[in-house]
Design a protein around this motif. Structure first.
Motif, mmCIF file in Angstrom:
data_model
loop_
_atom_site.group_PDB
_atom_site.id
_atom_site.type_symbol
_atom_site.label_atom_id
_atom_site.label_comp_id
_atom_site.label_asym_id
_atom_site.label_seq_id
_atom_site.Cartn_x
_atom_site.Cartn_y
_atom_site.Cartn_z
ATOM 1 N N LYS A 172 13.722 -27.282 -14.535
ATOM 2 C CA LYS A 172 12.661 -28.288 -14.557
ATOM 3 C C LYS A 172 11.317 -27.691 -14.139
ATOM 4 O O LYS A 172 10.284 -28.338 -14.266
ATOM 5 N N ARG A 173 11.335 -26.457 -13.638
ATOM 6 C CA ARG A 173 10.092 -25.805 -13.214
ATOM 7 C C ARG A 173 9.419 -25.114 -14.399
ATOM 8 O O ARG A 173 10.068 -24.687 -15.345
ATOM 9 N N TRP A 174 8.109 -24.959 -14.330
ATOM 10 C CA TRP A 174 7.350 -24.233 -15.346
ATOM 11 C C TRP A 174 7.307 -22.770 -14.929
ATOM 12 O O TRP A 174 6.355 -22.284 -14.336
ATOM 13 N N LEU A 175 8.358 -22.053 -15.246
ATOM 14 C CA LEU A 175 8.530 -20.690 -14.763
ATOM 15 C C LEU A 175 7.530 -19.712 -15.378
ATOM 16 O O LEU A 175 7.051 -18.798 -14.699
ATOM 17 N N LEU A 176 7.226 -19.873 -16.645
ATOM 18 C CA LEU A 176 6.282 -18.965 -17.290
ATOM 19 C C LEU A 176 4.886 -19.096 -16.689
ATOM 20 O O LEU A 176 4.236 -18.097 -16.369
ATOM 21 N N SER A 177 4.440 -20.324 -16.546
ATOM 22 C CA SER A 177 3.107 -20.553 -15.983
ATOM 23 C C SER A 177 3.024 -20.042 -14.553
ATOM 24 O O SER A 177 2.024 -19.437 -14.146
ATOM 25 N N ALA A 178 4.101 -20.281 -13.778
ATOM 26 C CA ALA A 178 4.114 -19.805 -12.396
ATOM 27 C C ALA A 178 4.046 -18.284 -12.337
ATOM 28 O O ALA A 178 3.347 -17.708 -11.487
ATOM 29 N N TYR A 179 4.741 -17.632 -13.265
ATOM 30 C CA TYR A 179 4.738 -16.175 -13.290
ATOM 31 C C TYR A 179 3.359 -15.629 -13.653
ATOM 32 O O TYR A 179 2.858 -14.678 -13.031
ATOM 33 N N MET A 180 2.733 -16.230 -14.643
ATOM 34 C CA MET A 180 1.409 -15.768 -15.057
ATOM 35 C C MET A 180 0.369 -16.008 -13.957
ATOM 36 O O MET A 180 -0.531 -15.195 -13.744
ATOM 37 N N GLU A 181 0.510 -17.120 -13.244
ATOM 38 C CA GLU A 181 -0.398 -17.376 -12.128
ATOM 39 C C GLU A 181 -0.181 -16.356 -11.020
ATOM 40 O O GLU A 181 -1.135 -15.904 -10.374
ATOM 41 N N HIS A 182 1.080 -15.976 -10.805
ATOM 42 C CA HIS A 182 1.398 -14.959 -9.803
ATOM 43 C C HIS A 182 0.739 -13.626 -10.162
ATOM 44 O O HIS A 182 0.293 -12.879 -9.283
ATOM 45 N N LEU A 183 0.660 -13.334 -11.464
ATOM 46 C CA LEU A 183 0.022 -12.103 -11.916
ATOM 47 C C LEU A 183 -1.502 -12.205 -11.924
ATOM 48 O O LEU A 183 -2.182 -11.210 -12.185
ATOM 49 N N GLY A 184 -2.002 -13.409 -11.650
ATOM 50 C CA GLY A 184 -3.440 -13.618 -11.690
ATOM 51 C C GLY A 184 -3.975 -13.743 -13.101
ATOM 52 O O GLY A 184 -5.157 -13.494 -13.363
ATOM 53 N N LYS A 185 -3.092 -14.151 -14.036
ATOM 54 C CA LYS A 185 -3.480 -14.300 -15.440
ATOM 55 C C LYS A 185 -3.062 -15.671 -15.969
ATOM 56 O O LYS A 185 -2.270 -15.780 -16.912
ATOM 57 N N PRO A 186 -3.552 -16.741 -15.365
ATOM 58 C CA PRO A 186 -3.157 -18.078 -15.821
ATOM 59 C C PRO A 186 -3.567 -18.319 -17.270
ATOM 60 O O PRO A 186 -4.637 -17.901 -17.703
ATOM 61 N N CYS A 187 -2.684 -18.979 -18.034
ATOM 62 C CA CYS A 187 -2.985 -19.289 -19.435
ATOM 63 C C CYS A 187 -2.142 -20.475 -19.870
ATOM 64 O O CYS A 187 -1.165 -20.840 -19.204
ATOM 65 N N ASP A 188 -2.520 -21.084 -20.975
ATOM 66 C CA ASP A 188 -1.819 -22.260 -21.482
ATOM 67 C C ASP A 188 -0.639 -21.820 -22.342
ATOM 68 O O ASP A 188 -0.816 -21.273 -23.434
ATOM 69 N N LEU A 189 0.572 -22.053 -21.858
ATOM 70 C CA LEU A 189 1.779 -21.668 -22.581
ATOM 71 C C LEU A 189 2.573 -22.877 -23.061
ATOM 72 O O LEU A 189 3.701 -22.751 -23.524
ATOM 73 N N HIS A 190 1.974 -24.057 -22.959
ATOM 74 C CA HIS A 190 2.681 -25.307 -23.237
ATOM 75 C C HIS A 190 3.150 -25.384 -24.695
ATOM 76 O O HIS A 190 2.365 -25.231 -25.629
ATOM 77 N N ALA A 191 4.438 -25.616 -24.862
ATOM 78 C CA ALA A 191 5.066 -25.892 -26.163
ATOM 79 C C ALA A 191 4.904 -24.767 -27.188
ATOM 80 O O ALA A 191 5.034 -25.001 -28.389
ATOM 81 N N ARG A 192 4.658 -23.560 -26.739
ATOM 82 C CA ARG A 192 4.561 -22.436 -27.667
ATOM 83 C C ARG A 192 5.957 -21.934 -28.039
ATOM 84 O O ARG A 192 6.791 -21.703 -27.164
ATOM 85 N N LYS A 193 6.186 -21.764 -29.333
ATOM 86 C CA LYS A 193 7.494 -21.324 -29.806
ATOM 87 C C LYS A 193 7.489 -19.878 -30.291
ATOM 88 O O LYS A 193 8.397 -19.449 -31.005
#
Length: 299
Positions: A172-193
């Motif tokens: 239920k967590r947004w793992l990709l977004s959390a990882y990118m934020e951890h790297l200091g590279k936040p981006c919109d990954l919503h619903a990308r296939k």
């Protein structure tokens, strides 16, 4: 008599799926459906029902999210809508859906689809005794186990996912977004296939999807069951599903026609599998766990 269920991306493509050999179409909608090929607006559900009736197709609906306490009113409202529309089946995984459906006298519409949980005939028979329409077996069991389950239950009330990418993990967590934020590279990954992850010791890329329901990881292979179809039919299975997530309508129609050809004895399953795997090499077509157990024991 077999029933072939295929995921649909648009109402306008129901006719193409029917022509390819579909008996039923499966649709999803935002909020209520997890891992749908595409989502159709709730306001278009009456149109979907009308088009399915025109084509003599059954209409199934994905309602397979897990509902929180604050979402129960929305769940009840959705079930009321589906009852009014008289859809042919509702895929669910949350026991609360079963409870509310029993109150509405519509549990015979339900198809229990808990992804990895149904792995033996005891569980299958337990859920069928609840008065639901059918259940969906886990994809992580062998062909021999699937055949054994058929001998100890009612295979005509069991559905098998025979083709497509297999869901292997959901958070239920947004793992990709959390990882990118951890790297200091936040981006919109919503619903990308178009995203995937690759394990260091594997060659196959595993599709990964992040949406409102969290993060979903899929198999690095595309399951294909052309070679196993005759054995599945022989032991009494009648409901087969092709899942088109990460693919398009042409891909779904092609696979469906090939299965229909194997079922009609016009083609041999082994030959179709080999040809299909060669044609779709980028999809890493494979037999999943049909011939290997998911748990390995150290000798």
């Amino acid at each position: 008599m077999s029933e072939w269920i295929v995921s649909a991306d648009r109402i306008e493509n129901f006719a193409r799926l029917k022509e390819a050999g579909a008996d039923a179409v499966l649709i999803g909608t935002d909020f209520y459906s997890a891992r749908a090929m595409a989502c159709i607006a709730l306001s278009d559900y009456p149109k979907a029902k009308q088009e399915a009736q025109r084509l003599s197709l059954k209409l199934y609906v994905l309602m397979n999210r897990m509902f929180a306490e604050t979402e129960l009113d929305a769940m009840r409202a959705h079930l009321h809508l589906l009852k009014e529309l008289d859809v042919d089946g509702i895929y669910y995984g949350d026991e609360g859906v079963l409870w509310e459906s029993m109150r509405l006298g519509m549990q015979d519409k339900l198809i229990y689809h808990p992804d990895t949980l149904l792995t033996n005939s005891y569980d299958v028979n337990y859920y069928l005794q609840e008065g639901i329409q059918r259940v969906v077996l886990a994809k992580e069991i062998t062909l021999e186990e699937i055949k054994q389950i058929a001998h100890h239950s009612i295979p005509s009330r069991i559905e098998l996912l025979v083709h497509g990418r297999v869901n292997v993990m959901h958070s239920k967590r947004w793992l990709l977004s959390a990882y990118m934020e951890h790297l200091g590279k936040p981006c919109d990954l919503h619903a990308r296939k178009d995203l995937a992850i690759i394990e260091t010791k594997r060659e196959e890329a595993m599709p990964i999807l992040e949406d409102d329901l969290g993060t979903h990881v899929f198999s690095g292979y595309t399951l294909a069951s052309f070679e196993e179809l005759d054995e599945l039919l022989e032991v009494g299975y009648t409901h087969f599903r092709i899942d088109g997530i990460f693919y398009d309508i042409d891909w779904v129609c092609e696979a469906l026609r090939l299965y229909r050809s194997v079922e009609a004895k016009e083609s041999k399953g082994r030959e179709v599998f080999r040809s299909y795997a060669q044609t779709h090499r980028e999809a890493h077509v494979g037999s999943g766990f049909y011939y290997k157990k998911t748990g390995l024991h150290k000798g």
